[in-house]
Design a protein around this motif. Structure first.
Motif, PDB file in Angstrom:
ATOM      1  N   MET A   1      -7.002  -7.596  29.543  1.00 27.24           N
ATOM      2  CA  MET A   1      -7.014  -6.147  29.638  1.00 27.24           C
ATOM      3  C   MET A   1      -6.403  -5.562  28.361  1.00 27.24           C
ATOM      4  SD  MET A   1      -5.660  -3.995  32.822  1.00 27.24           S
ATOM      5  CE  MET A   1      -4.940  -2.435  32.574  1.00 27.24           C
ATOM      6  N   THR A   2      -7.019  -4.526  27.855  1.00 27.43           N
ATOM      7  CA  THR A   2      -6.530  -3.916  26.622  1.00 27.43           C
ATOM      8  C   THR A   2      -5.505  -2.841  26.947  1.00 27.43           C
ATOM      9  OG1 THR A   2      -8.284  -2.271  26.637  1.00 27.43           O
ATOM     10  CG2 THR A   2      -8.727  -4.331  25.461  1.00 27.43           C
ATOM     11  N   ASP A   3      -4.676  -2.541  25.967  1.00 26.12           N
ATOM     12  CA  ASP A   3      -3.677  -1.489  26.130  1.00 26.12           C
ATOM     13  C   ASP A   3      -4.357  -0.125  26.128  1.00 26.12           C
ATOM     14  OD1 ASP A   3      -1.546  -3.257  26.179  1.00 26.12           O
ATOM     15  OD2 ASP A   3      -1.321  -3.234  23.996  1.00 26.12           O
ATOM     16  N   THR A   4      -3.763   0.787  26.858  1.00 23.59           N
ATOM     17  CA  THR A   4      -4.250   2.161  26.866  1.00 23.59           C
ATOM     18  C   THR A   4      -3.958   2.783  25.506  1.00 23.59           C
ATOM     19  OG1 THR A   4      -3.739   2.314  29.206  1.00 23.59           O
ATOM     20  CG2 THR A   4      -4.082   4.375  28.036  1.00 23.59           C
ATOM     21  N   PRO A   5      -4.957   3.428  24.893  1.00 24.40           N
ATOM     22  CA  PRO A   5      -4.699   4.028  23.579  1.00 24.40           C
ATOM     23  C   PRO A   5      -3.675   5.161  23.672  1.00 24.40           C
ATOM     24  CG  PRO A   5      -6.932   4.541  24.343  1.00 24.40           C
ATOM     25  CD  PRO A   5      -6.327   3.624  25.347  1.00 24.40           C
ATOM     26  N   GLU A   6      -2.959   5.343  22.609  1.00 27.43           N
ATOM     27  CA  GLU A   6      -1.970   6.426  22.547  1.00 27.43           C
ATOM     28  C   GLU A   6      -2.644   7.790  22.514  1.00 27.43           C
ATOM     29  OE1 GLU A   6       1.423   6.141  22.575  1.00 27.43           O
ATOM     30  OE2 GLU A   6       1.069   4.026  22.970  1.00 27.43           O
ATOM     31  N   THR A   7      -3.808   7.839  21.841  1.00 24.65           N
ATOM     32  CA  THR A   7      -4.510   9.107  21.660  1.00 24.65           C
ATOM     33  C   THR A   7      -5.970   8.931  22.060  1.00 24.65           C
ATOM     34  OG1 THR A   7      -3.087   9.619  19.775  1.00 24.65           O
ATOM     35  CG2 THR A   7      -5.105  10.899  19.989  1.00 24.65           C
ATOM     36  N   ILE A   8      -6.501   9.886  22.839  1.00 18.63           N
ATOM     37  CA  ILE A   8      -7.930   9.928  23.161  1.00 18.63           C
ATOM     38  C   ILE A   8      -8.426  11.342  22.896  1.00 18.63           C
ATOM     39  CG2 ILE A   8      -7.894   8.030  24.821  1.00 18.63           C
ATOM     40  CD1 ILE A   8      -7.865  10.140  27.059  1.00 18.63           C
ATOM     41  N   TYR A   9      -9.746  11.502  22.853  1.00 11.02           N
ATOM     42  CA  TYR A   9     -10.344  12.799  22.532  1.00 11.02           C
ATOM     43  C   TYR A   9     -11.412  13.138  23.563  1.00 11.02           C
ATOM     44  CZ  TYR A   9      -8.154  11.857  18.057  1.00 11.02           C
ATOM     45  OH  TYR A   9      -7.243  11.573  17.075  1.00 11.02           O
ATOM     46  N   LEU A  10     -11.479  14.410  23.893  1.00  9.56           N
ATOM     47  CA  LEU A  10     -12.552  14.936  24.718  1.00  9.56           C
ATOM     48  C   LEU A  10     -13.544  15.566  23.751  1.00  9.56           C
ATOM     49  CD1 LEU A  10     -13.590  15.472  27.591  1.00  9.56           C
ATOM     50  CD2 LEU A  10     -12.380  17.656  27.516  1.00  9.56           C
ATOM     51  N   ILE A  11     -14.753  15.009  23.690  1.00  6.84           N
ATOM     52  CA  ILE A  11     -15.723  15.479  22.699  1.00  6.84           C
ATOM     53  C   ILE A  11     -16.974  16.005  23.391  1.00  6.84           C
ATOM     54  CG2 ILE A  11     -14.920  13.967  20.845  1.00  6.84           C
ATOM     55  CD1 ILE A  11     -17.214  12.078  21.511  1.00  6.84           C
ATOM     56  N   PRO A  12     -17.581  17.060  22.821  1.00  9.90           N
ATOM     57  CA  PRO A  12     -18.819  17.595  23.404  1.00  9.90           C
ATOM     58  C   PRO A  12     -19.983  16.663  23.104  1.00  9.90           C
ATOM     59  CG  PRO A  12     -18.226  18.817  21.421  1.00  9.90           C
ATOM     60  CD  PRO A  12     -17.130  17.830  21.669  1.00  9.90           C
ATOM     61  N   ASP A  13     -20.889  16.539  24.075  1.00  8.90           N
ATOM     62  CA  ASP A  13     -22.134  15.823  23.841  1.00  8.90           C
ATOM     63  C   ASP A  13     -23.246  16.574  24.562  1.00  8.90           C
ATOM     64  OD1 ASP A  13     -21.939  15.099  26.514  1.00  8.90           O
ATOM     65  OD2 ASP A  13     -22.380  12.994  26.167  1.00  8.90           O
ATOM     66  N   PRO A  23     -12.442  10.951  17.345  1.00 10.42           N
ATOM     67  CA  PRO A  23     -12.780  12.375  17.480  1.00 10.42           C
ATOM     68  C   PRO A  23     -14.210  12.712  17.058  1.00 10.42           C
ATOM     69  CG  PRO A  23     -11.365  12.061  15.588  1.00 10.42           C
ATOM     70  CD  PRO A  23     -11.437  10.731  16.303  1.00 10.42           C
ATOM     71  N   ALA A  24     -14.865  11.832  16.321  1.00 12.38           N
ATOM     72  CA  ALA A  24     -16.247  12.073  15.894  1.00 12.38           C
ATOM     73  C   ALA A  24     -16.976  10.730  15.823  1.00 12.38           C
ATOM     74  CB  ALA A  24     -16.275  12.783  14.553  1.00 12.38           C
ATOM     75  N   PRO A  25     -17.340  10.153  16.966  1.00 10.00           N
ATOM     76  CA  PRO A  25     -17.926   8.812  16.969  1.00 10.00           C
ATOM     77  C   PRO A  25     -19.364   8.743  16.475  1.00 10.00           C
ATOM     78  CG  PRO A  25     -17.881   9.682  19.182  1.00 10.00           C
ATOM     79  CD  PRO A  25     -17.160  10.664  18.308  1.00 10.00           C
ATOM     80  N   GLY A  26     -20.050   9.856  16.424  1.00 12.71           N
ATOM     81  CA  GLY A  26     -21.454   9.837  16.013  1.00 12.71           C
ATOM     82  C   GLY A  26     -21.697  10.598  14.733  1.00 12.71           C
ATOM     83  N   GLU A  27     -22.825  10.300  14.128  1.00 10.89           N
ATOM     84  CA  GLU A  27     -23.208  10.978  12.896  1.00 10.89           C
ATOM     85  C   GLU A  27     -23.412  12.467  13.166  1.00 10.89           C
ATOM     86  OE1 GLU A  27     -27.001  10.923   9.918  1.00 10.89           O
ATOM     87  OE2 GLU A  27     -26.269   8.996  10.638  1.00 10.89           O
ATOM     88  N   GLY A  28     -22.903  13.297  12.295  1.00  9.36           N
ATOM     89  CA  GLY A  28     -23.051  14.740  12.410  1.00  9.36           C
ATOM     90  C   GLY A  28     -22.064  15.393  13.374  1.00  9.36           C
ATOM     91  N   MET A  29     -21.176  14.631  13.967  1.00  6.23           N
ATOM     92  CA  MET A  29     -20.188  15.212  14.881  1.00  6.23           C
ATOM     93  C   MET A  29     -19.015  15.757  14.076  1.00  6.23           C
ATOM     94  SD  MET A  29     -20.076  12.539  18.008  1.00  6.23           S
ATOM     95  CE  MET A  29     -20.665  13.238  19.520  1.00  6.23           C
ATOM     96  N   ASP A  30     -18.470  16.860  14.542  1.00  2.00           N
ATOM     97  CA  ASP A  30     -17.356  17.507  13.866  1.00  2.00           C
ATOM     98  C   ASP A  30     -16.059  17.163  14.599  1.00  2.00           C
ATOM     99  OD1 ASP A  30     -15.539  19.153  12.614  1.00  2.00           O
ATOM    100  OD2 ASP A  30     -16.654  21.004  12.975  1.00  2.00           O
ATOM    101  N   PRO A  31     -15.118  16.484  13.946  1.00  2.00           N
ATOM    102  CA  PRO A  31     -13.870  16.131  14.625  1.00  2.00           C
ATOM    103  C   PRO A  31     -13.060  17.356  15.053  1.00  2.00           C
ATOM    104  CG  PRO A  31     -13.776  15.501  12.289  1.00  2.00           C
ATOM    105  CD  PRO A  31     -15.166  15.984  12.569  1.00  2.00           C
ATOM    106  N   ASP A  32     -13.320  18.516  14.428  1.00  2.00           N
ATOM    107  CA  ASP A  32     -12.605  19.732  14.821  1.00  2.00           C
ATOM    108  C   ASP A  32     -13.032  20.223  16.205  1.00  2.00           C
ATOM    109  OD1 ASP A  32     -11.165  19.771  12.471  1.00  2.00           O
ATOM    110  OD2 ASP A  32     -12.613  21.050  11.428  1.00  2.00           O
ATOM    111  N   GLU A  33     -14.189  19.761  16.702  1.00  2.00           N
ATOM    112  CA  GLU A  33     -14.658  20.166  18.024  1.00  2.00           C
ATOM    113  C   GLU A  33     -14.039  19.313  19.133  1.00  2.00           C
ATOM    114  OE1 GLU A  33     -18.907  20.048  17.937  1.00  2.00           O
ATOM    115  OE2 GLU A  33     -19.056  21.826  16.680  1.00  2.00           O
ATOM    116  N   ALA A  34     -13.383  18.211  18.759  1.00  2.00           N
ATOM    117  CA  ALA A  34     -12.763  17.318  19.746  1.00  2.00           C
ATOM    118  C   ALA A  34     -11.403  17.868  20.157  1.00  2.00           C
ATOM    119  CB  ALA A  34     -12.608  15.921  19.155  1.00  2.00           C
ATOM    120  N   VAL A  35     -11.059  17.652  21.423  1.00  2.00           N
ATOM    121  CA  VAL A  35      -9.738  18.032  21.926  1.00  2.00           C
ATOM    122  C   VAL A  35      -8.908  16.759  22.013  1.00  2.00           C
ATOM    123  CG1 VAL A  35      -8.454  19.071  23.810  1.00  2.00           C
ATOM    124  CG2 VAL A  35     -10.727  19.934  23.231  1.00  2.00           C
ATOM    125  N   LYS A  36      -7.772  16.756  21.340  1.00  2.00           N
ATOM    126  CA  LYS A  36      -6.915  15.566  21.254  1.00  2.00           C
ATOM    127  C   LYS A  36      -5.959  15.526  22.440  1.00  2.00           C
ATOM    128  CE  LYS A  36      -3.509  13.529  18.092  1.00  2.00           C
ATOM    129  NZ  LYS A  36      -2.835  13.717  16.787  1.00  2.00           N
TER     130      LYS A  36
END
Length: 127
Positions: A1-13, A23-36
């Protein structure tokens, strides 16, 4: 089992929002749109406050976009209904021309014509 990450992001899709550790896992995604989001106990009060503000902003932006899309869909639906009405009238006019029979004054069809296209004064036609 892996450790829970310290930081995750809610990103629009395309389907709404998803959780991710980038915060921006795909091409053309803006990390500023992610909620940390930072795991409790590791973030300072300032970081948590900033994360909450970002989350609230993301929800507000989502709500604004949903309202805009809803209005656009409503406008498209009204336009499609109007086009259907006018196409039906064209078929009636074609039938009138082909048969030489025209709607009687005051008939349902005659009233419908005036509801759809108006009278001569409002349509800019001859008087």
């Amino acid at each position: 089992m892996t450790d829970t990450p310290e930081t995750i992001y809610l990103i629009p899709d395309a389907d709404g929002h998803v959780w991710c550790d980038d915060p921006a896992p795909g091409e053309g995604m803006d990390p500023d749109e992610a909620v940390k989001y930072v795991r409790s106990g590791t973030a300072s009060a300032i970081e948590r406050d900033a994360a909450f503000r970002q989350r609230d902003l993301a929800y507000k932006q989502r709500d604004e976009m949903e309202l805009k899309w809803s209005k656009e869909r409503m406008g498209s639906r009204e336009l499609a209904e109007r086009i259907e009405e006018l196409e039906a009238m064209i078929k009636v006019f074609r039938g009138c021309i082909e048969t030489g029979v025209y709607p009687a004054q005051g008939s349902r069809c005659h009233k419908l014509i005036y509801e759809l296209v108006g009278d001569r004064d409002s349509s800019g036609g001859e008087q």
